[in-house]
Design an enzyme around this catalytic site. Structure first.
Site, PDB file in Angstrom:
ATOM      1  CG  HIS A   1     -60.374 -54.907  18.784  1.00 39.87           C
ATOM      2  ND1 HIS A   1     -59.150 -54.987  18.422  1.00 39.87           N
ATOM      3  CD2 HIS A   1     -60.078 -54.604  20.058  1.00 39.87           C
ATOM      4  CE1 HIS A   1     -58.250 -54.489  19.051  1.00 39.87           C
ATOM      5  NE2 HIS A   1     -58.981 -54.188  20.372  1.00 39.87           N
TER       6      HIS A   1
ATOM      7  CB  CYS B   1     -55.382 -51.909  22.550  1.00 43.94           C
ATOM      8  SG  CYS B   1     -55.807 -53.390  21.875  1.00 43.94           S
TER       9      CYS B   1
ATOM     10  CG  HIS C   1     -60.847 -50.566  22.340  1.00 45.28           C
ATOM     11  ND1 HIS C   1     -59.938 -49.648  22.469  1.00 45.28           N
ATOM     12  CD2 HIS C   1     -60.431 -51.700  22.172  1.00 45.28           C
ATOM     13  CE1 HIS C   1     -58.778 -50.586  22.649  1.00 45.28           C
ATOM     14  NE2 HIS C   1     -59.022 -51.659  22.483  1.00 45.28           N
ATOM     15  CD  GLU C   2     -63.182 -54.676  23.495  1.00 46.88           C
ATOM     16  OE1 GLU C   2     -62.658 -55.432  22.805  1.00 46.88           O
ATOM     17  OE2 GLU C   2     -62.253 -53.966  24.386  1.00 46.88           O
TER      18      GLU C   2
HETATM   19 ZN    ZN Z   1     -58.060 -53.586  21.925  1.00 43.35          ZN
END
Ligand code: ZN
Length: 194
Positions: free
Chosen positions: A156, A110, A152-153
């Site tokens: 966030h 990341c 993953h995004e």
């Molecule tokens: Zn990340």
């Protein structure tokens, strides 16, 4: 303009980002922001970047997995990870509406936790609904590495980082990843570190 990539410990990475409204989508501000994020992602380089990572708690992410990133990856690894080029696109207010398939275990990193990696379980396939940069409603069904990037995004945008999902004992510096784990299958790494 050089954007600062905010690192874990910054509260902006732990809050739920707010949705963009119709008036903001397509505005000069958001169009320029997407261009800056594209530049920052390519500079890093990374395959995804979410607005909270540059300090803005907004439901906006950019994704791109360029062919040149794949040329030094072995065919076996590309096949195992289901990794193929993904052309640049921005996602506004994305939602995972379906997760399917057997869980996949791979190392990931990341840009907000620079210098580390860990094995993170992710769904093999996800369906995501989002708005593109013009506000058009889109649905994408993604598998393999692209599905991992999306998860993953979107994490966030909801204040979640991979460290919340990783197999904690697999956390490694990149230096030690390259030295000790890179050449092994994730299955072996998980067995060795159990
Ligand atoms: Zn990340």
């Amino acid at each position: 303009m050089k954007l600062k990539l905010h690192q874990l410990g910054d509260p902006v990475l732990r809050q739920v980002a707010r949705e963009l409204n119709a008036g903001e989508i397509g505005s000069d501000f958001i169009r320029q922001l997407i261009e800056h994020m594209k530049e920052a992602m390519r500079d890093a380089p990374g395959v995804g970047l979410a607005a909270p990572q540059i300090g803005l708690p907004l439901q906006l992410a950019v994704i791109e997995d360029r062919p040149e990133y794949l040329k030094d990856v072995s065919k076996e690894e590309l096949r195992a990870k289901g990794r193929k080029p993904v052309s640049f696109h921005a996602m506004i207010n994305p939602r995972i509406v379906r997760s399917e398939g057997e869980t996949q275990e791979f190392f990931e990193g990341c840009l907000s936790f620079a210098g580390y990696a860990a094995i993170v379980p992710r769904a093999h396939k996800v369906t995501v609904e989002y708005l593109d940069e013009t506000g058009k409603r889109k649905t994408v069904s993604a598998e393999g590495w692209y599905a991992r990037i999306l998860q993953h995004e979107i994490d966030h945008l909801n204040g979640t980082a991979y460290v919340d999902r990783m197999h904690t004992r697999t956390l490694t510096t990149m230096e030690n990843f390259n030295r000790n784990w890179k050449s092994r299958s994730e299955e072996d790494v998980l067995r060795m570190l159990k």
